[in-house]
Design a protein around this motif. Structure first.
Motif, PDB file in Angstrom:
ATOM      1  N   UNK A 148       0.826  -1.212   0.000  1.00  0.00           N
ATOM      2  CA  UNK A 148       0.000   0.000   0.000  1.00  0.00           C
ATOM      3  C   UNK A 148       0.865   1.269   0.000  1.00  0.00           C
ATOM      4  N   UNK A 149       0.435   2.267  -0.753  1.00  0.00           N
ATOM      5  CA  UNK A 149       1.113   3.564  -0.752  1.00  0.00           C
ATOM      6  C   UNK A 149       0.645   4.351   0.468  1.00  0.00           C
ATOM      7  N   UNK A 150       1.582   4.983   1.176  1.00  0.00           N
ATOM      8  CA  UNK A 150       1.248   5.629   2.443  1.00  0.00           C
ATOM      9  C   UNK A 150       1.968   6.973   2.583  1.00  0.00           C
ATOM     10  N   UNK A 151       1.489   7.788   3.531  1.00  0.00           N
ATOM     11  CA  UNK A 151       2.148   9.034   3.894  1.00  0.00           C
ATOM     12  C   UNK A 151       3.122   8.752   5.037  1.00  0.00           C
ATOM     13  N   UNK A 152       4.304   9.348   4.963  1.00  0.00           N
ATOM     14  CA  UNK A 152       5.325   9.145   5.979  1.00  0.00           C
ATOM     15  C   UNK A 152       5.799  10.478   6.535  1.00  0.00           C
ATOM     16  N   UNK A 153       6.098  10.494   7.830  1.00  0.00           N
ATOM     17  CA  UNK A 153       6.778  11.617   8.472  1.00  0.00           C
ATOM     18  C   UNK A 153       8.023  11.049   9.139  1.00  0.00           C
ATOM     19  N   UNK A 154       9.165  11.654   8.860  1.00  0.00           N
ATOM     20  CA  UNK A 154      10.415  11.176   9.455  1.00  0.00           C
ATOM     21  C   UNK A 154      10.426  11.522  10.937  1.00  0.00           C
ATOM     22  N   UNK A 155      10.537  10.492  11.784  1.00  0.00           N
ATOM     23  CA  UNK A 155      10.537  10.675  13.234  1.00  0.00           C
ATOM     24  C   UNK A 155      11.950  10.931  13.753  1.00  0.00           C
ATOM     25  N   UNK A 156      12.833   9.974  13.568  1.00  0.00           N
ATOM     26  CA  UNK A 156      14.233  10.158  13.949  1.00  0.00           C
ATOM     27  C   UNK A 156      15.098   9.173  13.173  1.00  0.00           C
ATOM     28  N   UNK A 157      16.376   9.483  13.096  1.00  0.00           N
ATOM     29  CA  UNK A 157      17.298   8.704  12.274  1.00  0.00           C
ATOM     30  C   UNK A 157      18.313   8.006  13.172  1.00  0.00           C
ATOM     31  N   UNK A 194       4.371   0.208   1.837  1.00  0.00           N
ATOM     32  CA  UNK A 194       4.553  -0.824   2.853  1.00  0.00           C
ATOM     33  C   UNK A 194       5.295  -1.989   2.203  1.00  0.00           C
ATOM     34  N   UNK A 195       6.508  -2.224   2.663  1.00  0.00           N
ATOM     35  CA  UNK A 195       7.347  -3.277   2.095  1.00  0.00           C
ATOM     36  C   UNK A 195       7.073  -4.615   2.754  1.00  0.00           C
ATOM     37  N   UNK A 196       6.924  -4.607   4.078  1.00  0.00           N
ATOM     38  CA  UNK A 196       6.727  -5.869   4.797  1.00  0.00           C
ATOM     39  C   UNK A 196       6.084  -5.597   6.150  1.00  0.00           C
ATOM     40  N   UNK A 207      10.687   3.665  -0.110  1.00  0.00           N
ATOM     41  CA  UNK A 207      10.299   4.857  -0.874  1.00  0.00           C
ATOM     42  C   UNK A 207       9.973   4.485  -2.318  1.00  0.00           C
ATOM     43  N   UNK A 208      10.155   3.211  -2.664  1.00  0.00           N
ATOM     44  CA  UNK A 208       9.867   2.748  -4.016  1.00  0.00           C
ATOM     45  C   UNK A 208       8.937   1.548  -3.982  1.00  0.00           C
ATOM     46  N   UNK A 209       8.136   1.399  -5.038  1.00  0.00           N
ATOM     47  CA  UNK A 209       7.300   0.215  -5.157  1.00  0.00           C
ATOM     48  C   UNK A 209       8.176  -1.012  -5.251  1.00  0.00           C
ATOM     49  N   UNK A 210       7.643  -2.120  -4.744  1.00  0.00           N
ATOM     50  CA  UNK A 210       8.407  -3.352  -4.747  1.00  0.00           C
ATOM     51  C   UNK A 210       8.094  -4.190  -5.989  1.00  0.00           C
ATOM     52  N   UNK A 211       9.028  -5.062  -6.350  1.00  0.00           N
ATOM     53  CA  UNK A 211       8.799  -6.003  -7.425  1.00  0.00           C
ATOM     54  C   UNK A 211       8.801  -5.368  -8.796  1.00  0.00           C
ATOM     55  N   UNK A 212       8.066  -5.975  -9.729  1.00  0.00           N
ATOM     56  CA  UNK A 212       8.109  -5.569 -11.122  1.00  0.00           C
ATOM     57  C   UNK A 212       7.588  -4.154 -11.338  1.00  0.00           C
ATOM     58  N   UNK A 213       6.651  -3.722 -10.500  1.00  0.00           N
ATOM     59  CA  UNK A 213       6.094  -2.371 -10.644  1.00  0.00           C
ATOM     60  C   UNK A 213       7.171  -1.302 -10.569  1.00  0.00           C
ATOM     61  N   UNK A 214       8.275  -1.631  -9.882  1.00  0.00           N
ATOM     62  CA  UNK A 214       9.347  -0.656  -9.690  1.00  0.00           C
ATOM     63  C   UNK A 214      10.295  -0.587 -10.884  1.00  0.00           C
ATOM     64  N   UNK A 215      10.214  -1.569 -11.781  1.00  0.00           N
ATOM     65  CA  UNK A 215      11.175  -1.626 -12.882  1.00  0.00           C
ATOM     66  C   UNK A 215      10.964  -0.497 -13.880  1.00  0.00           C
ATOM     67  N   UNK A 250      19.752   4.445  -6.769  1.00  0.00           N
ATOM     68  CA  UNK A 250      18.925   3.244  -6.639  1.00  0.00           C
ATOM     69  C   UNK A 250      19.809   2.087  -6.193  1.00  0.00           C
ATOM     70  N   UNK A 251      19.187   1.051  -5.692  1.00  0.00           N
ATOM     71  CA  UNK A 251      19.948  -0.113  -5.229  1.00  0.00           C
ATOM     72  C   UNK A 251      20.452  -0.927  -6.421  1.00  0.00           C
ATOM     73  N   UNK A 252      21.451  -1.771  -6.172  1.00  0.00           N
ATOM     74  CA  UNK A 252      21.976  -2.616  -7.243  1.00  0.00           C
ATOM     75  C   UNK A 252      20.914  -3.595  -7.726  1.00  0.00           C
ATOM     76  N   UNK A 253      20.114  -4.101  -6.804  1.00  0.00           N
ATOM     77  CA  UNK A 253      19.049  -5.035  -7.165  1.00  0.00           C
ATOM     78  C   UNK A 253      18.063  -4.391  -8.129  1.00  0.00           C
ATOM     79  N   UNK A 254      17.652  -3.156  -7.823  1.00  0.00           N
ATOM     80  CA  UNK A 254      16.726  -2.418  -8.685  1.00  0.00           C
ATOM     81  C   UNK A 254      17.375  -2.122 -10.032  1.00  0.00           C
TER      82      UNK A 254
END
Length: 278
Positions: A148-157, A194-196, A207-215, A250-254
């Motif tokens: 699912x696509x969601x809104x995020x607010x950065x809390x702390x790093x 939501x990744x997992x 921050x990116x869609x997972x799987x084939x949708x991201x290609x 982007x990641x090497x996998x992507x």
């Protein structure tokens, strides 16, 4: 009912020397819009959208100013001053919002910014803020699903990653090795996915869609980069992940998925020295 800490659309009931009195049909409940906020043109019976909060004497009052935060929301605010009661933060209105000492995750300092949550204290019926944000988040009852696509607010790093607030309700984590923007800071608002969702209800986000949708979007990004570099990028399957991150964010996998898709479409050629645009 007029709601404190929120925007209310109210009817102009009457005009006085100090301003307009507004209401919502309940004769026993009206509220003042001070004269300095009264619009130049109006008629009795018109509706106005105003924000309602408590003035310096703890009386409900309306304003046309726009606050940086509303009731039951999170926002990054700056401390204007501190005293023996707590810290007072600028939230865009005349009266600063209080963060009592007991609601400070760590002692606040003048001039610094902190992520806080605005709530109504049931004992005093006053609006107050808290930097102890976890108490206002719930991961027991989840309202999101994987993908699912969601809104995020950065809390702390932290060293592990970036802790985020999901849809203003849940805690989540962005792993550092999946984030390619070094400018992200506490309080930033992002869109993510939501990744997992783990059995213990901990949530991993991306921050990116997972799987084939991201290609597809990443394939487009590589094509644009190739065109901007005369049809060549010194990257291929054997490139170091940090080199790919530095050039393409982007990641090497992507990256491998994306160039695989481009290769199948016969848009690129993959050689030992890098990828070439056909």
């Amino acid at each position: 009912m007029i709601e404190i800490g929120k925007y209310n659309t109210l009817e102009i009931l009457r005009q006085t020397k100090v301003g307009l009195f507004l209401g919502n049909g309940n004769e026993a409940e009206d509220i003042l819009l001070p004269i300095k906020y009264v619009p130049k043109k109006f008629e009795i019976g018109d509706e106005l959208t105003v924000f309602v909060y408590l003035d310096h004497e703890e009386r409900p009052v309306a304003t046309t100013l726009k606050p940086y935060i509303q009731l039951n929301e999170f926002a990054l605010l700056r401390v204007n001053y501190t005293n023996r009661v707590g810290a007072f933060m600028d939230w865009g209105l005349e009266k600063d919002i209080l963060v009592p000492f007991k609601e400070q995750a760590r002692e606040m300092e003048k001039g610094k910014r902190y992520l806080v949550y605005l709530y109504l204290d049931e004992k005093t019926n006053r609006l107050v803020a808290s930097s102890k944000t976890n108490q206002f988040l719930d991961n027991e009852t989840l309202t999101v699903e994987k993908g699912e696509e969601v809104d995020l607010i950065v809390s702390h790093i932290t060293e592990l990653g970036i802790n985020v607030i999901i849809n203003g309700q849940h805690k989540g984590l962005l792993y550092k090795d999946e984030v390619y923007d070094d400018s992200i800071r506490t309080g930033d608002k992002l869109r993510g996915f939501i990744k997992n969702i783990r059995p213990d209800h901990k949530i991993d986000v991306s921050l990116q869609k997972q799987g084939y949708e991201n290609v597809e979007p990443n394939a487009d990004k590589i094509l644009l980069e190739l065109k901007a570099n005369r049809g060549f990028l010194r990257l291929n399957d054997d490139s170091h992940p940090e080199d790919i991150k530095a050039v393409l964010q982007m990641s090497k996998k992507t990256f491998k998925k994306a160039i695989g898709a481009l290769y199948k479409e016969r848009l690129i050629e993959i050689k030992d020295d890098g990828i070439h645009l056909l």
